[in-house]
Design an enzyme around this catalytic site. Structure first.
Site, short mmCIF file in Angstrom:
data_model
loop_
_atom_site.label_atom_id
_atom_site.label_comp_id
_atom_site.label_asym_id
_atom_site.label_seq_id
_atom_site.Cartn_x
_atom_site.Cartn_y
_atom_site.Cartn_z
N ARG A 111 80.98 4.76 88.77
CA ARG A 111 79.93 4.41 89.73
C ARG A 111 78.62 5.12 89.44
NH1 ARG A 111 83.79 4.18 95.14
NH2 ARG A 111 84.32 1.97 94.92
N VAL A 112 78.66 6.39 89.04
CA VAL A 112 77.42 7.11 88.73
C VAL A 112 76.78 6.52 87.47
CG1 VAL A 112 76.38 9.32 88.13
CG2 VAL A 112 78.17 9.23 89.87
N HIS B 211 74.41 24.14 91.33
CA HIS B 211 74.72 22.92 92.08
C HIS B 211 76.09 23.11 92.73
CE1 HIS B 211 74.63 18.77 93.21
NE2 HIS B 211 75.67 18.45 92.46
N ASN C 295 87.48 18.61 82.70
CA ASN C 295 86.20 18.05 82.29
C ASN C 295 85.59 18.77 81.09
OD1 ASN C 295 86.29 16.02 84.15
ND2 ASN C 295 85.02 17.04 85.66
N ARG D 15 68.51 15.72 98.90
CA ARG D 15 69.38 15.85 100.08
C ARG D 15 68.74 16.75 101.13
NH1 ARG D 15 74.95 16.25 96.43
NH2 ARG D 15 75.44 14.01 96.55
N GLY E 120 80.44 7.07 80.38
CA GLY E 120 81.08 6.89 81.67
C GLY E 120 80.51 5.68 82.40
N ALA E 121 81.32 4.64 82.55
CA ALA E 121 80.88 3.43 83.25
C ALA E 121 81.44 3.39 84.66
CB ALA E 121 81.31 2.18 82.47
#
Length: 238
Positions: free
Chosen positions: A11-12, A175, A95, A151, A8-9
């Site tokens: 943003r993360v 999460h 996913n 966070r 996965g390229a």
């Protein structure tokens, strides 16, 4: 590590690759994405920053699965992101199919790797990936508590005015909405956070920690969080 590969390229994935290179945690980072030019472009952009950040890590990108061969660690950030108003579990079905394809490639090309899941819903998909690999538990990890603890530390800092560098936090559970910030096991300058924060402040911190990702998503509208998740990925790798 010699080689870390990221599926996965987006943003993360790109942020994680940049931070891994900056910290020099491996000799080679590979970004794999079905969008070959997007992955190659992200890798080139990172490499062009090397002289400023002073790293020698090689970053490459493309859509050839051979990129991940013999990786020491594979990080999965690929998948459908949440949109405003969606929960992490709303993207489970689409996913899960993505994860199945990736895990099968990892089993073929990097059978000795460690596996880290970032894709949401991360708890369920980490369990699913572990079952699909048949590997021992200590080879499959999910991002979650590290990001949630960061966070929580930020929100405690907002409540108290203290630097997040002086705040230690712990969050357990999934999460998602079921996560549990543990004030009893968190501290501010070594003082128990349960003593420093009153019940109303603890409630505010708990709710904002649970909704930290959704808050970013709702503000941005067109993108979920990626800087803090990338930092959490690199912290786990370190």
């Amino acid at each position: 590590m010699q080689k870390i590969s990221i599926y996965g390229a987006g943003r993360v994935g790109e942020t994680s690759a940049l931070m891994l290179a900056q910290k020099g945690l491996c000799q080679e980072v590979n970004l794999y994405d079905l969008r070959a030019n997007a992955a190659a472009g992200a890798a080139l952009d990172i490499m062009q920053s090397a002289s400023y950040f002073g790293f020698d890590t090689r970053v490459s990108g493309g859509s050839d699965a051979e990129l991940i061969r013999d990786s020491d660690l594979v990080i999965i950030t690929a998948g459908s992101p949440r949109k405003p108003g969606m929960s992490r579990s709303d993207v489970l079905d689409v996913n899960r199919a993505v994860i199945d394809t990736i895990v099968d490639q990892v089993l073929e090309l990097a059978p000795d790797a460690l596996l880290m899941l970032v894709t949401n819903p991360v708890d369920v998909l980490t369990w699913h990936a572990w079952k699909r690999t048949g590997w021992t538990r200590n080879r499959v990890f999910g991002l979650g508590g590290v990001l949630d603890a960061a966070r929580m530390a930020y929100y405690i800092g907002q409540e108290t005015g203290h630097s997040s560098r002086d705040i230690q936090t712990m969050v357990i559970g999934g999460h998602g909405d079921s996560m549990l910030p543990l004030f009893r096991f968190s501290s501010i300058h070594g003082i128990n956070a349960e003593i420093v924060l009153d019940s109303e402040a603890r409630t505010r911190v708990t709710e904002r920690t649970r909704n930290g990702g959704a808050e970013v998503l709702n503000l941005r509208e067109d993108s979920s969080a990626y800087t803090a998740p990338g930092a959490a990925v690199v912290t786990m790798v370190d």
